[in-house]
Scaffold this active site. Sequence first.
Site, PDB file in Angstrom:
ATOM      1  N   GLN A  65      15.863  12.640  -0.869  1.00  0.00           N
ATOM      2  CA  GLN A  65      15.301  11.627  -1.761  1.00  0.00           C
ATOM      3  C   GLN A  65      14.660  12.218  -3.017  1.00  0.00           C
ATOM      4  OE1 GLN A  65      12.559  10.254   1.463  1.00  0.00           O
ATOM      5  NE2 GLN A  65      11.075  10.002  -0.184  1.00  0.00           N
TER       6      GLN A  65
ATOM      7  N   LEU B  59      -1.449  14.059   4.198  1.00  0.00           N
ATOM      8  CA  LEU B  59      -1.968  12.746   4.601  1.00  0.00           C
ATOM      9  C   LEU B  59      -3.311  12.444   3.936  1.00  0.00           C
ATOM     10  CD1 LEU B  59      -1.099  12.906   8.415  1.00  0.00           C
ATOM     11  CD2 LEU B  59       0.264  11.912   6.551  1.00  0.00           C
TER      12      LEU B  59
ATOM     13  N   GLY C  97      -4.647   6.409   2.657  1.00  0.00           N
ATOM     14  CA  GLY C  97      -3.580   5.397   2.618  1.00  0.00           C
ATOM     15  C   GLY C  97      -2.680   5.524   3.844  1.00  0.00           C
ATOM     16  N   HIS C  98      -2.232   6.759   4.095  1.00  0.00           N
ATOM     17  CA  HIS C  98      -1.438   7.001   5.313  1.00  0.00           C
ATOM     18  C   HIS C  98      -2.229   6.597   6.563  1.00  0.00           C
ATOM     19  CE1 HIS C  98       0.252  10.343   2.644  1.00  0.00           C
ATOM     20  NE2 HIS C  98       1.338   9.647   2.956  1.00  0.00           N
TER      21      HIS C  98
HETATM   22  P1  AMP Z   1       4.734   9.239   1.660  1.00  0.00           P
HETATM   23  O1  AMP Z   1       4.131  10.295   2.509  1.00  0.00           O
HETATM   24  O2  AMP Z   1       4.295   9.277   0.225  1.00  0.00           O
HETATM   25  O3  AMP Z   1       6.223   9.117   1.838  1.00  0.00           O
HETATM   26  O4  AMP Z   1       4.123   7.878   2.197  1.00  0.00           O
HETATM   27  C1  AMP Z   1       4.238   7.513   3.559  1.00  0.00           C
HETATM   28  C2  AMP Z   1       3.828   6.085   3.724  1.00  0.00           C
HETATM   29  O5  AMP Z   1       2.469   5.920   3.284  1.00  0.00           O
HETATM   30  C3  AMP Z   1       4.678   5.137   2.867  1.00  0.00           C
HETATM   31  O6  AMP Z   1       4.971   3.972   3.606  1.00  0.00           O
HETATM   32  C4  AMP Z   1       3.771   4.857   1.699  1.00  0.00           C
HETATM   33  O7  AMP Z   1       4.037   3.607   1.081  1.00  0.00           O
HETATM   34  C5  AMP Z   1       2.416   4.856   2.368  1.00  0.00           C
HETATM   35  N1  AMP Z   1       1.357   5.059   1.375  1.00  0.00           N
HETATM   36  C6  AMP Z   1       1.304   6.027   0.415  1.00  0.00           C
HETATM   37  N2  AMP Z   1       0.217   5.873  -0.356  1.00  0.00           N
HETATM   38  C7  AMP Z   1      -0.447   4.780   0.118  1.00  0.00           C
HETATM   39  C8  AMP Z   1      -1.652   4.110  -0.271  1.00  0.00           C
HETATM   40  N3  AMP Z   1      -2.393   4.502  -1.297  1.00  0.00           N
HETATM   41  N4  AMP Z   1      -2.019   3.012   0.455  1.00  0.00           N
HETATM   42  C9  AMP Z   1      -1.268   2.589   1.504  1.00  0.00           C
HETATM   43  N5  AMP Z   1      -0.125   3.189   1.915  1.00  0.00           N
HETATM   44  C10 AMP Z   1       0.274   4.267   1.227  1.00  0.00           C
END
Ligand code: AMP
Length: 284
Positions: free
Chosen positions: A61, A33, A36-37
Amino acid sequence: MTLILRDKASLRAWRAALPGGQRLGFVPTMGALHDGHMSLMAQSRAEADVTIASIFVNPLQFGPNEDLSRYPRPIEADIAKLEAAGVDALFLPSVEDMYPAGASTLVEETLVSGPLCGAERPGHFRGVTTVVLKLFNLVQPHVAIFGQKDAQQCAVIERMVRDLDVPVDIRRGAIVREADGLALSSRNVYLSPDDRAAAPLIHQSLKAVAAAYEGGETDTARLSAIGMAILAQSERISPQYWEVRDPESLGAITTVGARGALLAVAAKLGTTRLIDNLVIGGQG
Ligand code: AMP
């Protein structure tokens, strides 16, 4: 305290015990995390009474030559971040619990999934839609928050929810970036110092194309060429695509019209694949 729910049975029991009037917000993730998360967690906390996150590195995936085995899994640090953010519960299932032997059903969106990352990563979005629908069925959230960082993923999930009448509101959270413009990603830790130094060119290419559009250029081939030319400033960057697409269907367009467009880029730096995007024109 963030309650940790390690299997489907304990999640179901927790969900069944939630008072009926409580609005449940859900943020699915693969962990590692970052801010962004955490911005999505904050958005859920603002929109809902109770927030649950999930951390599940979904094998379905990942392609055969992708980074499933080396994907970062700093689970203790992740739990500390969720605690600090006031997230109520974490669903942390095992692969065996999510995909019992003999599972033979997949969920596939067949239009929006096709181009861009869908073309580069066959089967990727089928893996995403399958796990996200399973998570929706288990968590039964009122609202689920996804990051605009993965714009095509957002579009695919919005389609799935619409087409299959899934009773959940989908919200998009804005992209969170480093000070130099690089979009935060769990995969940024893979970057060598030299690749990290080159990586902000990806966001710079998006901004340059947005500026060209503001300056009157609407031809999508010329706009893409401007973006590609910026990436070409570093030989460390191998572009996979640099596309100007319809913002909703992600279909090909020849000019940017009243609906605006999604600028979408994917590039490899070493073995690390990064994506980024920007919406121009339209309502955004
Ligand atoms: P992931 O863990 O990469 O599957 O991401 C989980 C969620 O966090 C997904 O909805 C991503 O689009 C979102 N996410 C990842 N990176 C960012 C970021 N830099 N800004 C905003 N949301 C993000």
